[in-house]
Design a protein around this motif. Structure first.
Motif, PDB file in Angstrom:
ATOM      1  N   ASN A 250     -16.529   3.980 -10.200  1.00 37.63           N
ATOM      2  CA  ASN A 250     -15.806   4.113 -11.465  1.00 37.63           C
ATOM      3  C   ASN A 250     -14.418   4.726 -11.279  1.00 37.63           C
ATOM      4  O   ASN A 250     -13.913   5.405 -12.163  1.00 37.63           O
ATOM      5  CB  ASN A 250     -16.631   4.932 -12.461  1.00 37.63           C
ATOM      6  CG  ASN A 250     -16.946   6.317 -11.927  1.00 37.63           C
ATOM      7  OD1 ASN A 250     -16.739   6.593 -10.752  1.00 37.63           O
ATOM      8  ND2 ASN A 250     -17.453   7.183 -12.781  1.00 37.63           N
ATOM      9  N   CYS A 251     -13.791   4.468 -10.156  1.00 37.72           N
ATOM     10  CA  CYS A 251     -12.466   5.009  -9.856  1.00 37.72           C
ATOM     11  C   CYS A 251     -11.473   4.617 -10.952  1.00 37.72           C
ATOM     12  O   CYS A 251     -11.265   3.433 -11.220  1.00 37.72           O
ATOM     13  CB  CYS A 251     -11.976   4.496  -8.513  1.00 37.72           C
ATOM     14  SG  CYS A 251     -10.306   5.027  -8.102  1.00 37.72           S
TER      15      CYS A 251
ATOM     16  N   VAL B   6      -8.376   2.087 -10.002  1.00 37.93           N
ATOM     17  CA  VAL B   6      -8.620   0.792  -9.366  1.00 37.93           C
ATOM     18  C   VAL B   6      -7.500  -0.204  -9.635  1.00 37.93           C
ATOM     19  O   VAL B   6      -7.029  -0.863  -8.703  1.00 37.93           O
ATOM     20  CB  VAL B   6     -10.004   0.216  -9.741  1.00 37.93           C
ATOM     21  CG1 VAL B   6     -10.105  -0.085 -11.221  1.00 37.93           C
ATOM     22  CG2 VAL B   6     -10.301  -1.031  -8.924  1.00 37.93           C
ATOM     23  N   ASP B   7      -7.058  -0.345 -10.858  1.00 38.58           N
ATOM     24  CA  ASP B   7      -6.011  -1.320 -11.172  1.00 38.58           C
ATOM     25  C   ASP B   7      -4.699  -0.994 -10.469  1.00 38.58           C
ATOM     26  O   ASP B   7      -4.015  -1.882  -9.950  1.00 38.58           O
ATOM     27  CB  ASP B   7      -5.786  -1.399 -12.679  1.00 38.58           C
ATOM     28  CG  ASP B   7      -6.989  -1.964 -13.423  1.00 38.58           C
ATOM     29  OD1 ASP B   7      -7.764  -2.728 -12.812  1.00 38.58           O
ATOM     30  OD2 ASP B   7      -7.152  -1.629 -14.605  1.00 38.58           O
ATOM     31  N   ILE B   8      -4.356   0.284 -10.428  1.00 38.71           N
ATOM     32  CA  ILE B   8      -3.115   0.719  -9.776  1.00 38.71           C
ATOM     33  C   ILE B   8      -3.198   0.481  -8.275  1.00 38.71           C
ATOM     34  O   ILE B   8      -2.253  -0.016  -7.650  1.00 38.71           O
ATOM     35  CB  ILE B   8      -2.831   2.202 -10.085  1.00 38.71           C
ATOM     36  CG1 ILE B   8      -2.538   2.361 -11.577  1.00 38.71           C
ATOM     37  CG2 ILE B   8      -1.689   2.744  -9.237  1.00 38.71           C
ATOM     38  CD1 ILE B   8      -2.524   3.793 -12.065  1.00 38.71           C
TER      39      ILE B   8
ATOM     40  N   VAL C 186      -5.138  -1.693  -6.572  1.00 41.19           N
ATOM     41  CA  VAL C 186      -5.140  -3.126  -6.268  1.00 41.19           C
ATOM     42  C   VAL C 186      -3.727  -3.694  -6.418  1.00 41.19           C
ATOM     43  O   VAL C 186      -3.267  -4.458  -5.556  1.00 41.19           O
ATOM     44  CB  VAL C 186      -6.143  -3.875  -7.168  1.00 41.19           C
ATOM     45  CG1 VAL C 186      -5.952  -5.379  -7.066  1.00 41.19           C
ATOM     46  CG2 VAL C 186      -7.572  -3.498  -6.794  1.00 41.19           C
ATOM     47  N   GLU C 187      -3.024  -3.307  -7.456  1.00 45.20           N
ATOM     48  CA  GLU C 187      -1.657  -3.797  -7.654  1.00 45.20           C
ATOM     49  C   GLU C 187      -0.727  -3.320  -6.543  1.00 45.20           C
ATOM     50  O   GLU C 187       0.127  -4.077  -6.067  1.00 45.20           O
ATOM     51  CB  GLU C 187      -1.118  -3.358  -9.013  1.00 45.20           C
ATOM     52  CG  GLU C 187       0.259  -3.908  -9.329  1.00 45.20           C
ATOM     53  CD  GLU C 187       0.332  -5.428  -9.308  1.00 45.20           C
ATOM     54  OE1 GLU C 187       1.387  -5.961  -8.897  1.00 45.20           O
ATOM     55  OE2 GLU C 187      -0.648  -6.092  -9.674  1.00 45.20           O
ATOM     56  N   GLU C 188      -0.881  -2.081  -6.100  1.00 43.93           N
ATOM     57  CA  GLU C 188      -0.038  -1.553  -5.022  1.00 43.93           C
ATOM     58  C   GLU C 188      -0.293  -2.296  -3.711  1.00 43.93           C
ATOM     59  O   GLU C 188       0.643  -2.635  -2.989  1.00 43.93           O
ATOM     60  CB  GLU C 188      -0.280  -0.046  -4.842  1.00 43.93           C
ATOM     61  CG  GLU C 188       0.616   0.607  -3.828  1.00 43.93           C
ATOM     62  CD  GLU C 188       2.088   0.645  -4.217  1.00 43.93           C
ATOM     63  OE1 GLU C 188       2.921   0.856  -3.315  1.00 43.93           O
ATOM     64  OE2 GLU C 188       2.415   0.465  -5.407  1.00 43.93           O
TER      65      GLU C 188
ATOM     66  N   ASN D 262      -1.446  -5.375  -3.459  1.00 38.95           N
ATOM     67  CA  ASN D 262      -0.854  -6.699  -3.680  1.00 38.95           C
ATOM     68  C   ASN D 262       0.653  -6.677  -3.446  1.00 38.95           C
ATOM     69  O   ASN D 262       1.199  -7.531  -2.745  1.00 38.95           O
ATOM     70  CB  ASN D 262      -1.131  -7.181  -5.110  1.00 38.95           C
ATOM     71  CG  ASN D 262      -2.403  -7.954  -5.228  1.00 38.95           C
ATOM     72  OD1 ASN D 262      -2.631  -8.909  -4.493  1.00 38.95           O
ATOM     73  ND2 ASN D 262      -3.253  -7.550  -6.140  1.00 38.95           N
TER      74      ASN D 262
ATOM     75  N   THR E 118      -9.962  -8.106  -3.077  1.00 39.68           N
ATOM     76  CA  THR E 118     -11.284  -8.097  -3.686  1.00 39.68           C
ATOM     77  C   THR E 118     -11.878  -6.703  -3.538  1.00 39.68           C
ATOM     78  O   THR E 118     -11.957  -6.186  -2.420  1.00 39.68           O
ATOM     79  CB  THR E 118     -12.213  -9.117  -3.002  1.00 39.68           C
ATOM     80  OG1 THR E 118     -11.581 -10.390  -3.019  1.00 39.68           O
ATOM     81  CG2 THR E 118     -13.552  -9.198  -3.699  1.00 39.68           C
ATOM     82  N   VAL E 119     -12.269  -6.095  -4.649  1.00 39.59           N
ATOM     83  CA  VAL E 119     -12.917  -4.783  -4.604  1.00 39.59           C
ATOM     84  C   VAL E 119     -14.385  -5.005  -4.267  1.00 39.59           C
ATOM     85  O   VAL E 119     -15.080  -5.769  -4.936  1.00 39.59           O
ATOM     86  CB  VAL E 119     -12.760  -4.035  -5.940  1.00 39.59           C
ATOM     87  CG1 VAL E 119     -13.513  -2.712  -5.909  1.00 39.59           C
ATOM     88  CG2 VAL E 119     -11.287  -3.809  -6.240  1.00 39.59           C
TER      89      VAL E 119
END
Length: 72
Positions: A22-23, A26-28, A30-32, A34, A49-50
């Motif tokens: 539940n980090c 996660v969105d930040i 993954v975007e970094e 990318n 992919t997480v």
């Protein structure tokens, strides 16, 4: 990040394990990943992919990261 696969079509496939399911970042994160990988010459597309296998463990951290966090 447990692996990076650069496919012949110049697609970087990256499985990434989080420290907790539940980090809140996660969105930040993954975007970094990318953004940074997309800046590498020769990479045309990035797929992050997480995953949760293998489960994260502090043994995966570098000595430098452990020192920075005061865990050594």
């Amino acid at each position: 990040i447990s692996d990076i696969d650069l496919a012949p079509e110049h697609v970087a496939r990256i499985p990434m394990t989080l420290t907790a399911p539940n980090c809140p970042l996660v969105d930040i994160l993954v975007e970094e990943v990318n953004t940074q990988v997309a800046n590498i010459p020769g990479v045309e597309k990035v797929t992050v992919t997480v995953v949760f296998d293998p489960p994260w463990d502090k043994e995966m951290m570098s000595e430098e990261a452990l020192l920075d966090l005061g865990l050594m």
